[in-house]
Design an enzyme around this catalytic site. Sequence first.
Site, PDB file in Angstrom:
ATOM      1  N   GLU A   7       0.834  -1.203   0.000  1.00 32.94           N
ATOM      2  CA  GLU A   7       0.000   0.000   0.000  1.00 32.94           C
ATOM      3  C   GLU A   7       0.867   1.250   0.000  1.00 32.94           C
ATOM      4  O   GLU A   7       0.674   2.159  -0.814  1.00 32.94           O
ATOM      5  CB  GLU A   7      -0.937   0.002   1.204  1.00 32.94           C
ATOM      6  CG  GLU A   7      -2.117  -0.940   1.084  1.00 32.94           C
ATOM      7  CD  GLU A   7      -3.106  -0.751   2.218  1.00 32.94           C
ATOM      8  OE1 GLU A   7      -3.509   0.398   2.458  1.00 32.94           O
ATOM      9  OE2 GLU A   7      -3.468  -1.755   2.872  1.00 32.94           O
ATOM     10  N   HIS A  66     -10.906   0.310   0.502  1.00 28.88           N
ATOM     11  CA  HIS A  66     -11.075  -0.916   1.288  1.00 28.88           C
ATOM     12  C   HIS A  66     -12.482  -1.520   1.181  1.00 28.88           C
ATOM     13  O   HIS A  66     -12.728  -2.600   1.711  1.00 28.88           O
ATOM     14  CB  HIS A  66     -10.803  -0.632   2.776  1.00 28.88           C
ATOM     15  CG  HIS A  66      -9.366  -0.365   3.096  1.00 28.88           C
ATOM     16  ND1 HIS A  66      -8.772   0.870   2.906  1.00 28.88           N
ATOM     17  CD2 HIS A  66      -8.399  -1.171   3.612  1.00 28.88           C
ATOM     18  CE1 HIS A  66      -7.503   0.819   3.305  1.00 28.88           C
ATOM     19  NE2 HIS A  66      -7.248  -0.404   3.723  1.00 28.88           N
TER      20      HIS A  66
END
Length: 291
Positions: free
Chosen positions: A140, A173
């Site tokens: 990420e 997410h």
Amino acid sequence: MIPKYRYKPWTYFAATFIATYALWFAGAYLSFQDEKNGLYMLFMFFGLLIPFILSFFMIFTSKNSGLKRDFINRLINLRLIKPKMFPVFFLVMPLTVLISIFISLPFGGSVSQFQLADGFSFSTGSVPTLVFLMLAACFEELGWRGYAFDSLQSRHTYFMASIIFSILWSLWHFPLIFVNHFYQYEIYHENIWYAVNFFVGIIPMGVFVSWICIKNGKSIPAAILFHFIVNICQEALTVTQTTKCIETLVITLVVAIIIVLDKDMFFSKVSPASETQNLVSETQNLAHEAN
């Protein structure tokens, strides 16, 4: 930010969302069909790689040598990490969790929350959960700090770039609430408001991680380290979801204090990247001297 380079934030984020969502929704479907074989985790893993892959692609196809050198420097130059920031790295999140537990006690929270957890609160199939948490932090931040955040900051103040990034990071997410046995899936089916808290809590946390990165010369390892510490702190103790709602308020207060104390940086469009560029120059000079 790199002068004379035109960042493409919306191209980057649109491609990231489309690719990640496609892989993760496919993984979510397979998590109910093929749970034992763990094939779904391949889709989850490749979805996790997308921010990094796209950052790498946009940087190294840019034909901008400064952008490439800056990325490599921020990736490998550990001198960017400031020792004076170590207390923030290692103390802020553990203290935030402990303070949240203390606050929960008058509202019926149990002192058992101070106990170490027996295991992780969710499963990632055939992949060890600790490994998955580490990979999540690595890939990420390689993407978010490699290209994504700078692309937003090229058009906005640091404060606005942080808020936009954090909202997008939260929405990124979203497919995880449909993946069988994942953390987001578990809390969503326990109570929808716990899932809402998860997504809301990502926003101040995103601002915090961005601030950590900037304060360490935009070091990518610094962002990875802090992200991983955040992940571990969420799993280390037997903290209830109610306490995690309190934790969101506590971390929001911490971030608000940081913004007030560092308002000159937050509300300036000029990135405090001069130190980074100086270190790049130093590295290049040392390389020339060695030759």
